[in-house]
Design an enzyme around this catalytic site. Sequence first.
Site, mmCIF file in Angstrom:
data_model
loop_
_atom_site.group_PDB
_atom_site.id
_atom_site.type_symbol
_atom_site.label_atom_id
_atom_site.label_comp_id
_atom_site.label_asym_id
_atom_site.label_seq_id
_atom_site.Cartn_x
_atom_site.Cartn_y
_atom_site.Cartn_z
ATOM 1 N N THR A 15 18.600 32.252 -32.858
ATOM 2 C CA THR A 15 18.696 31.134 -31.861
ATOM 3 C C THR A 15 19.084 32.005 -30.702
ATOM 4 O O THR A 15 19.567 32.883 -30.633
ATOM 5 C CB THR A 15 19.658 30.218 -32.110
ATOM 6 N N ASP A 16 18.602 30.956 -29.536
ATOM 7 C CA ASP A 16 19.239 31.374 -28.029
ATOM 8 C C ASP A 16 20.479 30.734 -27.950
ATOM 9 O O ASP A 16 21.054 30.237 -28.784
ATOM 10 C CB ASP A 16 18.105 30.910 -26.860
ATOM 11 N N GLN A 17 20.890 30.815 -26.688
ATOM 12 C CA GLN A 17 22.210 30.407 -26.278
ATOM 13 C C GLN A 17 22.405 28.868 -26.379
ATOM 14 O O GLN A 17 23.686 28.199 -26.480
ATOM 15 C CB GLN A 17 22.739 30.628 -24.923
ATOM 16 N N MET A 18 21.018 28.087 -26.439
ATOM 17 C CA MET A 18 21.139 26.553 -26.487
ATOM 18 C C MET A 18 21.020 26.269 -27.976
ATOM 19 O O MET A 18 21.004 24.976 -28.511
ATOM 20 C CB MET A 18 19.925 26.070 -25.751
ATOM 21 N N VAL A 20 18.732 26.856 -30.042
ATOM 22 C CA VAL A 20 17.337 26.848 -30.308
ATOM 23 C C VAL A 20 16.854 28.056 -31.095
ATOM 24 O O VAL A 20 16.962 29.140 -30.399
ATOM 25 C CB VAL A 20 16.483 26.236 -29.106
#
Length: 131
Positions: A15-18, A20
Site C-alpha cells: 500500500t501507499d501512505q494512505m 491504498v
Amino acid sequence: MGLNLYSFRVRYSETDQMGVVYHGNYAQYLEMGRVEWLRALGVTYKSMEDNGIMLPVISLHIDYKKSALYDDLITVETQLKNKPMVKIEFDYKIYNEAKELLATANTVLAFMDKQTGKPIKCPGYILEKLD
C-alpha cells in the site's frame, strides 16, 4: 470453464501512505490467481517449467473499480475464458470481504518452448484435465 477462488490479506508493503493498494500490485494478484487456478487443476508452474514450458504474459488489461485497502481480505476469482490452444486466456474479478467489486481484468499468456523460445500448443496433460 474452470473457475477458482483464491483469498489473501493485503500486506502493508503493498500500500501507499494512505493505506491504498498500489495499482501495479494487481498484476501480482492476478498471477496468484492463475497459479492457484493451475494448482487446483493439478498442474504447477514449476512442473511446467521442469517440462520445458514457459507461460509468459502477452496481454494484461485491468479496470479498477474501487480501492483495495491495507488488511482487506481480497478474493481473486480466476476463470478460464476458452479452451487453450497456443494461448491461454483468463478473466478475473477481484472482491473485498464485503463482496464489493474492486477490479476486473483479463490476461493472455502464450505456451512457449523453454529451449527454443517459440510458441507451442497447450500441453495435452492440461487439455485432458479440462475435459
